[in-house]
Design a protein around this motif. Structure first.
Motif, PDB file in Angstrom:
ATOM      1  N   ALA A   6       0.835  -1.195   0.000  1.00 11.91           N
ATOM      2  CA  ALA A   6       0.000   0.000   0.000  1.00 11.91           C
ATOM      3  C   ALA A   6       0.868   1.242   0.000  1.00 11.91           C
ATOM      4  O   ALA A   6       1.951   1.241   0.564  1.00 11.91           O
ATOM      5  CB  ALA A   6      -0.911   0.008   1.241  1.00 11.91           C
ATOM      6  N   PRO A   7       0.421   2.320  -0.628  1.00  6.67           N
ATOM      7  CA  PRO A   7       1.179   3.566  -0.610  1.00  6.67           C
ATOM      8  C   PRO A   7       1.194   4.152   0.787  1.00  6.67           C
ATOM      9  O   PRO A   7       0.276   3.937   1.563  1.00  6.67           O
ATOM     10  CB  PRO A   7       0.396   4.466  -1.573  1.00  6.67           C
ATOM     11  N   THR A   8       2.267   4.889   1.123  1.00  4.60           N
ATOM     12  CA  THR A   8       2.398   5.416   2.468  1.00  4.60           C
ATOM     13  C   THR A   8       2.337   6.929   2.517  1.00  4.60           C
ATOM     14  O   THR A   8       2.366   7.501   3.590  1.00  4.60           O
ATOM     15  CB  THR A   8       3.732   4.956   3.086  1.00  4.60           C
ATOM     16  N   SER A   9       2.270   7.597   1.376  1.00 10.35           N
ATOM     17  CA  SER A   9       2.210   9.055   1.384  1.00 10.35           C
ATOM     18  C   SER A   9       0.887   9.526   1.962  1.00 10.35           C
ATOM     19  O   SER A   9      -0.144   8.900   1.771  1.00 10.35           O
ATOM     20  CB  SER A   9       2.362   9.605  -0.038  1.00 10.35           C
ATOM     21  N   ALA A  10       0.939  10.638   2.679  1.00  8.03           N
ATOM     22  CA  ALA A  10      -0.283  11.222   3.224  1.00  8.03           C
ATOM     23  C   ALA A  10      -0.947  12.081   2.164  1.00  8.03           C
ATOM     24  O   ALA A  10      -0.286  12.595   1.261  1.00  8.03           O
ATOM     25  CB  ALA A  10       0.055  12.062   4.453  1.00  8.03           C
ATOM     26  N   PRO A  11      -2.269  12.228   2.234  1.00  8.82           N
ATOM     27  CA  PRO A  11      -2.943  13.090   1.263  1.00  8.82           C
ATOM     28  C   PRO A  11      -2.492  14.531   1.425  1.00  8.82           C
ATOM     29  O   PRO A  11      -2.185  14.972   2.519  1.00  8.82           O
ATOM     30  CB  PRO A  11      -4.422  12.924   1.613  1.00  8.82           C
ATOM     31  N   VAL A  12      -2.462  15.251   0.337  1.00  9.27           N
ATOM     32  CA  VAL A  12      -2.054  16.646   0.368  1.00  9.27           C
ATOM     33  C   VAL A  12      -3.182  17.500  -0.174  1.00  9.27           C
ATOM     34  O   VAL A  12      -4.115  17.013  -0.798  1.00  9.27           O
ATOM     35  CB  VAL A  12      -0.780  16.879  -0.474  1.00  9.27           C
ATOM     36  N   ALA A  13      -3.095  18.796   0.065  1.00  9.30           N
ATOM     37  CA  ALA A  13      -4.145  19.701  -0.394  1.00  9.30           C
ATOM     38  C   ALA A  13      -4.230  19.698  -1.902  1.00  9.30           C
ATOM     39  O   ALA A  13      -3.243  19.498  -2.601  1.00  9.30           O
ATOM     40  CB  ALA A  13      -3.857  21.109   0.119  1.00  9.30           C
ATOM     41  N   ALA A  14      -5.435  19.914  -2.418  1.00 12.51           N
ATOM     42  CA  ALA A  14      -5.630  19.895  -3.855  1.00 12.51           C
ATOM     43  C   ALA A  14      -4.898  21.037  -4.542  1.00 12.51           C
ATOM     44  O   ALA A  14      -4.713  21.024  -5.743  1.00 12.51           O
ATOM     45  CB  ALA A  14      -7.122  19.974  -4.183  1.00 12.51           C
ATOM     46  N   GLY A  15      -4.423  21.991  -3.789  1.00 10.77           N
ATOM     47  CA  GLY A  15      -3.619  23.054  -4.367  1.00 10.77           C
ATOM     48  C   GLY A  15      -4.372  24.366  -4.446  1.00 10.77           C
ATOM     49  O   GLY A  15      -5.538  24.472  -4.088  1.00 10.77           O
ATOM     50  N   GLU A  16      -3.680  25.398  -4.902  1.00 11.69           N
ATOM     51  CA  GLU A  16      -4.298  26.693  -5.039  1.00 11.69           C
ATOM     52  C   GLU A  16      -5.361  26.652  -6.120  1.00 11.69           C
ATOM     53  O   GLU A  16      -5.381  25.771  -6.965  1.00 11.69           O
ATOM     54  CB  GLU A  16      -3.229  27.727  -5.377  1.00 11.69           C
ATOM     55  N   GLU A  17      -6.234  27.633  -6.090  1.00 11.43           N
ATOM     56  CA  GLU A  17      -7.314  27.702  -7.062  1.00 11.43           C
ATOM     57  C   GLU A  17      -6.737  27.712  -8.472  1.00 11.43           C
ATOM     58  O   GLU A  17      -5.839  28.487  -8.792  1.00 11.43           O
ATOM     59  CB  GLU A  17      -8.157  28.958  -6.818  1.00 11.43           C
ATOM     60  N   GLY A  18      -7.243  26.822  -9.330  1.00 11.99           N
ATOM     61  CA  GLY A  18      -6.764  26.739 -10.698  1.00 11.99           C
ATOM     62  C   GLY A  18      -5.683  25.698 -10.892  1.00 11.99           C
ATOM     63  O   GLY A  18      -5.387  25.329 -12.030  1.00 11.99           O
ATOM     64  N   ALA A  19      -5.076  25.211  -9.806  1.00 10.05           N
ATOM     65  CA  ALA A  19      -4.024  24.205  -9.907  1.00 10.05           C
ATOM     66  C   ALA A  19      -4.631  22.817  -9.799  1.00 10.05           C
ATOM     67  O   ALA A  19      -5.494  22.565  -8.962  1.00 10.05           O
ATOM     68  CB  ALA A  19      -2.988  24.418  -8.810  1.00 10.05           C
ATOM     69  N   LEU A  20      -4.182  21.914 -10.648  1.00 10.42           N
ATOM     70  CA  LEU A  20      -4.684  20.541 -10.633  1.00 10.42           C
ATOM     71  C   LEU A  20      -3.745  19.637  -9.845  1.00 10.42           C
ATOM     72  O   LEU A  20      -2.530  19.847  -9.851  1.00 10.42           O
ATOM     73  CB  LEU A  20      -4.823  20.013 -12.059  1.00 10.42           C
ATOM     74  N   PRO A  21      -4.286  18.634  -9.164  1.00 11.15           N
ATOM     75  CA  PRO A  21      -3.428  17.679  -8.467  1.00 11.15           C
ATOM     76  C   PRO A  21      -2.468  16.996  -9.439  1.00 11.15           C
ATOM     77  O   PRO A  21      -2.836  16.692 -10.571  1.00 11.15           O
ATOM     78  CB  PRO A  21      -4.431  16.667  -7.887  1.00 11.15           C
ATOM     79  N   THR A  22      -1.257  16.783  -9.003  1.00  8.94           N
ATOM     80  CA  THR A  22      -0.270  16.100  -9.828  1.00  8.94           C
ATOM     81  C   THR A  22       0.087  14.731  -9.257  1.00  8.94           C
ATOM     82  O   THR A  22       0.822  13.978  -9.883  1.00  8.94           O
ATOM     83  CB  THR A  22       1.013  16.940  -9.951  1.00  8.94           C
ATOM     84  N   GLU A  23      -0.437  14.433  -8.067  1.00 13.12           N
ATOM     85  CA  GLU A  23      -0.199  13.141  -7.435  1.00 13.12           C
ATOM     86  C   GLU A  23      -1.520  12.594  -6.904  1.00 13.12           C
ATOM     87  O   GLU A  23      -2.398  13.348  -6.494  1.00 13.12           O
ATOM     88  CB  GLU A  23       0.814  13.270  -6.295  1.00 13.12           C
ATOM     89  N   CYS A  24      -1.632  11.275  -6.899  1.00 11.72           N
ATOM     90  CA  CYS A  24      -2.883  10.650  -6.481  1.00 11.72           C
ATOM     91  C   CYS A  24      -3.349  11.038  -5.081  1.00 11.72           C
ATOM     92  O   CYS A  24      -4.555  11.239  -4.880  1.00 11.72           O
ATOM     93  CB  CYS A  24      -2.764   9.132  -6.594  1.00 11.72           C
ATOM     94  N   PRO A  25      -2.476  11.144  -4.074  1.00 10.04           N
ATOM     95  CA  PRO A  25      -2.972  11.480  -2.736  1.00 10.04           C
ATOM     96  C   PRO A  25      -3.793  12.759  -2.687  1.00 10.04           C
ATOM     97  O   PRO A  25      -4.660  12.916  -1.834  1.00 10.04           O
ATOM     98  CB  PRO A  25      -1.679  11.611  -1.912  1.00 10.04           C
ATOM     99  N   ALA A  26      -3.545  13.694  -3.615  1.00  5.20           N
ATOM    100  CA  ALA A  26      -4.272  14.967  -3.605  1.00  5.20           C
ATOM    101  C   ALA A  26      -5.738  14.809  -3.987  1.00  5.20           C
ATOM    102  O   ALA A  26      -6.531  15.720  -3.778  1.00  5.20           O
ATOM    103  CB  ALA A  26      -3.596  15.958  -4.551  1.00  5.20           C
ATOM    104  N   LEU A  27      -6.121  13.660  -4.530  1.00  2.00           N
ATOM    105  CA  LEU A  27      -7.513  13.426  -4.892  1.00  2.00           C
ATOM    106  C   LEU A  27      -8.373  13.008  -3.701  1.00  2.00           C
ATOM    107  O   LEU A  27      -9.596  12.925  -3.825  1.00  2.00           O
ATOM    108  CB  LEU A  27      -7.612  12.326  -5.963  1.00  2.00           C
ATOM    109  N   TYR A  28      -7.741  12.747  -2.547  1.00  2.00           N
ATOM    110  CA  TYR A  28      -8.465  12.151  -1.427  1.00  2.00           C
ATOM    111  C   TYR A  28      -8.371  12.984  -0.160  1.00  2.00           C
ATOM    112  O   TYR A  28      -7.322  13.560   0.132  1.00  2.00           O
ATOM    113  CB  TYR A  28      -7.906  10.747  -1.135  1.00  2.00           C
TER     114      TYR A  28
END
Length: 204
Positions: free
Chosen positions: A55-77
């Motif tokens: 299983a992946p161990t990275s923690a979820p991160v914020a989806a980013g500033e307005e207009g920025a798209l997630p670049t890593e899967c954890p940001a989707l959750y």
């Protein structure tokens, strides 16, 4: 015989106070290390149980500033959903930029989504694949017009269109709005609130 002098009470009191002061300083220095120690302990236990290999161990991160798209899967959750996905038995995450997993191949061909990220999960329970892409601004209207003929039910959710199709253990969802596409294919594995919670990370 020479007399052995007794312990000097005042000296012992000074030494005792000094020791307590040193212990207080050491405790204050150790406090900031407690969170890191707990993280290390959790990682060590997970490794011993084999979770770090499946299983992946990275923690979820914020989806980013307005207009920025997630670049890593954890940001989707969000944190709770990320934990649910990670700790489902046998869960393995494979990130890529693969095309969306969907039966709506005609819509994919028409819109040509520019894939930013695809997160494919495989677990003992089944599979979940989610794709984030950019599409033309009118993609939601096109999806709402085209997909009902393929068995999808479409509805308006805030500023986007959400179309869903269920066939046995397979549930497909396609969301489009504001030039963004988020599609999910759930085969046998249906994490609670998955679609709405990942959608909120993009449009919320």
């Amino acid at each position: 015989m020479a007399r052995v002098g007794g312990r000097n009470a005042a000296f012992a009191w000074v030494v005792g106070v000094g020791c307590l002061a040193i212990l207080g300083v050491l405790a204050a220095l150790a406090l900031p290390l407690i969170p890191a120690s707990m993280t290390w302990f959790g990682t060590t236990v997970g490794t011993a149980q084999g979770t770090s290999q499946t299983a992946p161990t990275s923690a979820p991160v914020a989806a980013g500033e307005e207009g920025a798209l997630p670049t890593e899967c954890p940001a989707l959750y969000d944190e709770a959903l990320w934990a649910t996905m990670r700790f489902t038995r046998g869960a393995v995450l494979t990130p890529s930029k693969d095309a969306p997993v969907t039966t709506a191949t005609a819509l994919v061909s028409a819109l040509s989504p520019d894939v930013q990220l695809t997160c494919f999960w495989h677990a003992d329970a089944g599979t979940v694949s989610t794709t984030l892409a950019t599409v033309p601004p009118d993609a939601g209207a096109i999806a709402a017009a085209a997909l009902p003929g393929s068995g999808f039910t479409c509805e308006s959710v805030d500023e986007r269109t959400r179309c869903t199709r269920t066939d046995g253990d397979l549930t497909e969802t396609i969301e489009a709005g504001g030039g963004l596409w988020l599609s999910t294919s759930e085969s046998a594995w249906h994490p609670a609130g998955y679609v709405s919670r990942t959608g909120d990370r993009i449009w919320g």
